[in-house]
Design an enzyme around this catalytic site. Structure first.
Site, PDB file in Angstrom:
ATOM      1  CB  CYS A 103       0.586   8.141 -12.424  1.00 45.57           C
ATOM      2  SG  CYS A 103      -0.295   6.867 -13.340  1.00 45.57           S
ATOM      3  N   GLY A 104       1.900   8.248 -14.825  1.00 46.42           N
ATOM      4  CA  GLY A 104       2.389   8.284 -16.199  1.00 46.42           C
ATOM      5  C   GLY A 104       3.304   9.447 -16.496  1.00 46.42           C
TER       6      GLY A 104
END
Length: 201
Positions: A103-104
């Site tokens: 993800c991030g």
């Protein structure tokens, strides 16, 4: 021979659903999971879980680790607070110690230049493109990607992320790895029996 611990990065707003499959089954396989905060002060996940880090990031050395896991978090896209973790990922990879980012955290690695020449994936190509990185040509539209000692995945793929971590560390292999993935990703009941059979060998 005793296995080196797996280091799990923890920080405010971390996406607590993204690494549970990986850490639970690594622990079952005999790896100690050590949490690594910016300091040793408690942090709070996006789900409201309060976590007391076991270590501060400055105290972690690649040579003492089997793997660094970087979960997503709102903070990855809210400034430079988590940039030290991306720099730590560079140090780990330079030392030959694996890194797994989901993800991030993939955006953090992109900003650090770690995806410029490695096959990788993330939430979507445009998400990483917004970082200004130079690795768009190496983006792979897949659930999770391993290039050398780096694993990347998007936020909706915690099971595929774990699969690649297990493959990289040799926790599960071949039909057992495939069965684990089918059980937890596809709810394939037959895969359970494959795992049970493997556990009794």
């Amino acid at each position: 021979m005793q296995r080196k611990p797996v280091h799990l990065a923890v920080y405010d707003s971390l996406a607590d659903w993204e690494t549970g499959h990986a850490t639970a089954h690594l622990a079952r396989a005999g790896y100690e999971i050590r949490t690594v905060g910016p300091t040793r002060e408690p942090v709070t996940s996006i789900g409201g879980l309060r976590i007391q880090p076991g270590l501060a990031l400055d105290d972690v050395r690649p040579e003492d680790s089997s793997l660094l896991i970087l979960p997503g978090a709102d903070l990855w896209d809210a400034g430079d607070d988590l940039a030290p973790y991306a720099r730590a990922a560079r140090a780990f990879l330079d030392a030959g110690t694996p890194v797994a980012a989901i993800c991030g955290a993939t955006a953090g690695l992109a900003r650090e230049g770690l995806l410029d020449d490695r096959a990788h994936t993330s939430a979507a190509p445009f998400y990483l493109a917004a970082t200004g990185y130079q690795g768009a040509g190496h983006y792979v539209d897949a659930d999770a990607v391993t290039d050398g000692r780096l694993v990347t995945a998007g936020p909706t793929e915690p099971v595929a992320f774990a699969r690649e971590v297990f493959r990289l560390l040799g926790v599960y292999e071949g039909e057992v790895l495939d069965a684990w993935y089918r059980l937890f990703h596809d709810s394939d009941a037959e895969a359970y029996f494959v795992l049970q059979k493997a556990a009794t060998r």
